[in-house]
Structures are given as structure tokens and as C-alpha cells.
Design a protein around this motif. Structure first.
Motif, PDB file in Angstrom:
ATOM      1  N   THR A  73      46.703 -70.386  27.621  1.00 17.77           N
ATOM      2  CA  THR A  73      48.130 -70.363  27.286  1.00 17.77           C
ATOM      3  C   THR A  73      48.454 -71.583  26.441  1.00 17.77           C
ATOM      4  OG1 THR A  73      48.709 -71.528  29.316  1.00 17.77           O
ATOM      5  CG2 THR A  73      48.780 -69.123  29.382  1.00 17.77           C
ATOM      6  N   SER A  78      51.920 -73.430  23.881  1.00 15.68           N
ATOM      7  CA  SER A  78      53.272 -73.318  23.342  1.00 15.68           C
ATOM      8  C   SER A  78      53.521 -74.453  22.359  1.00 15.68           C
ATOM      9  CB  SER A  78      54.302 -73.336  24.465  1.00 15.68           C
ATOM     10  OG  SER A  78      54.256 -74.570  25.144  1.00 15.68           O
ATOM     11  N   SER A  79      54.535 -74.242  21.538  1.00 15.52           N
ATOM     12  CA  SER A  79      54.894 -75.227  20.527  1.00 15.52           C
ATOM     13  C   SER A  79      56.297 -74.935  20.035  1.00 15.52           C
ATOM     14  CB  SER A  79      53.917 -75.154  19.358  1.00 15.52           C
ATOM     15  OG  SER A  79      54.341 -75.975  18.300  1.00 15.52           O
ATOM     16  N   GLN A 135      52.611 -76.139  13.502  1.00 16.78           N
ATOM     17  CA  GLN A 135      52.813 -76.262  14.939  1.00 16.78           C
ATOM     18  C   GLN A 135      51.716 -77.100  15.576  1.00 16.78           C
ATOM     19  OE1 GLN A 135      53.387 -72.554  16.881  1.00 16.78           O
ATOM     20  NE2 GLN A 135      55.077 -71.976  15.589  1.00 16.78           N
ATOM     21  N   VAL A 155      50.209 -77.279  18.986  1.00 20.24           N
ATOM     22  CA  VAL A 155      50.184 -76.464  20.206  1.00 20.24           C
ATOM     23  C   VAL A 155      49.580 -77.266  21.357  1.00 20.24           C
ATOM     24  CG1 VAL A 155      49.268 -74.332  21.226  1.00 20.24           C
ATOM     25  CG2 VAL A 155      49.960 -74.373  18.830  1.00 20.24           C
ATOM     26  N   GLY A 205      48.570 -76.654  25.603  1.00 24.51           N
ATOM     27  CA  GLY A 205      48.454 -75.588  26.582  1.00 24.51           C
ATOM     28  C   GLY A 205      47.439 -75.888  27.653  1.00 24.51           C
TER      29      GLY A 205
END
Length: 171
Positions: free
Chosen positions: A7, A9-10, A39, A41, A43
Motif C-alpha cells: 500500500t 499514498s501521496s 509524487q 509515495v 507506504g
């Protein structure tokens, strides 16, 4: 067997610029630019079964990497020969050549390096919209997109031979 879940996110800034011009009651055109988004990221990599083999332990780990989403330029025209019927045609140029690689560093496992070096692509679309009743509008269209991948860096994130889509909808 072992299952893993990755997983990430950004949040990254980007912008759109657009212009629309209505020539008359029948014809209109639009131009849009969507900026590239860089981005960072962050995770996590998690293993469902942490001991798939006796004496082997696969630890969960944090990860990070950079992802560049391409900028796009879109142009379209609309012809509306009558109040209840319109036809649209357009093109999208996507600057995939800025997408050089996808590199993800997993703290306990090292860096996964995936070169892309994709080429820029074109997409072409045509569609029609018919307002059959005051409360019912019928829509249909066709889209073709060229593939960004070169044979030397082919992967399965996107179709390698282009993409055809037929669309339909009601509103």
C-alpha cells in the motif's frame, strides 16, 4: 503460500488550464492542459503469512519511492446540428516520456527498479449525445489510445498494443 499487500499514498500539487470557445449555436471547441504531477509515495509492505517455511520470517516493512504522472494536452470540437443531438471528436496527447522508471525502496528488502522509458502517446475519441426525452439523454462513443511502451521495457500496467474502448450511457 505467502500473500503480500503493498500500500502507498501521496499528495502532490498539480494544475489544469482550460479554454473553451463557442463559435455559434452549432460549433464549439476546447483545449486543456493538465500538469505533470511528481509524487513522493510512502507506504507499507505486509505479509499475510509471516512464516511460509519453517524457520523463515518475512518481516513487514515500510517503503518509499517517486512516481511521475504525465502531463496531457487535450483538444476537442463539438457540433450540435439540432438542440437534441450533438457530436464530439477529440484528441489527447500524453507526455509519457517523462515517466522514466518506477523505483520503490522497501526498507528491509532493498530497491525494486523498473525502467519504463515510455514514449508519448495519442488518444482519439468520437462520441454522440441524443436527448430523447426531457429526462433521458443517450450517449455513445469510441476511444482509441496508442501504447506508451517500447518492446525493451514492456510491462503489464497498460495494454502493450494500444487500447480500444466503446462507451455507452444514459443520463
Amino acid at each position: 503460500h505467502d500473500q503480500q499487500m503493498l500500500t502507498g499514498s501521496s499528495i502532490a500539487p498539480g494544475f489544469n488550464l482550460a479554454a473553451h470557445y463557442k463559435f455559434n449555436d452549432e460549433w464549439a471547441a476546447g483545449l486543456t492542459y493538465r500538469s505533470r504531477v511528481k509524487q513522493a509515495v510512502r507506504g507499507h509492505l505486509e505479509f499475510e503469512n509471516k512464516n511460509p517455511l519453517p524457520g523463515v520470517h518475512l518481516p513487514n516493512s515500510d517503503l518509499h519511492g517517486n512516481l511521475n504522472l504525465p502531463d496531457t494536452i487535450s483538444f476537442g470540437v463539438m457540433w450540435k446540428p439540432m438542440e437534441t443531438l450533438s457530436f464530439e471528436a477529440g484528441t489527447v496527447y500524453t507526455v509519457w516520456s517523462n515517466y522514466r522508471s518506477l523505483n520503490i525502496h522497501v526498507d528491509d528488502y532493498g530497491t525494486a527498479y523498473s525502467p519504463k522509458n515510455w514514449r508519448d502517446t495519442w488518444g482519439f475519441n468520437v462520441s454522440a449525445e441524443y436527448k430523447a426525452l426531457d429526462w433521458l439523454t443517450l450517449r455513445g462513443g469510441y476511444v482509441f489510445e496508442t501504447s506508451p511502451m517500447k518492446d525493451s521495457t514492456c510491462d503489464y500496467m497498460t495494454p502493450s498494443n494500444g487500447r480500444h474502448r466503446i462507451t455507452a450511457g444514459v443520463g
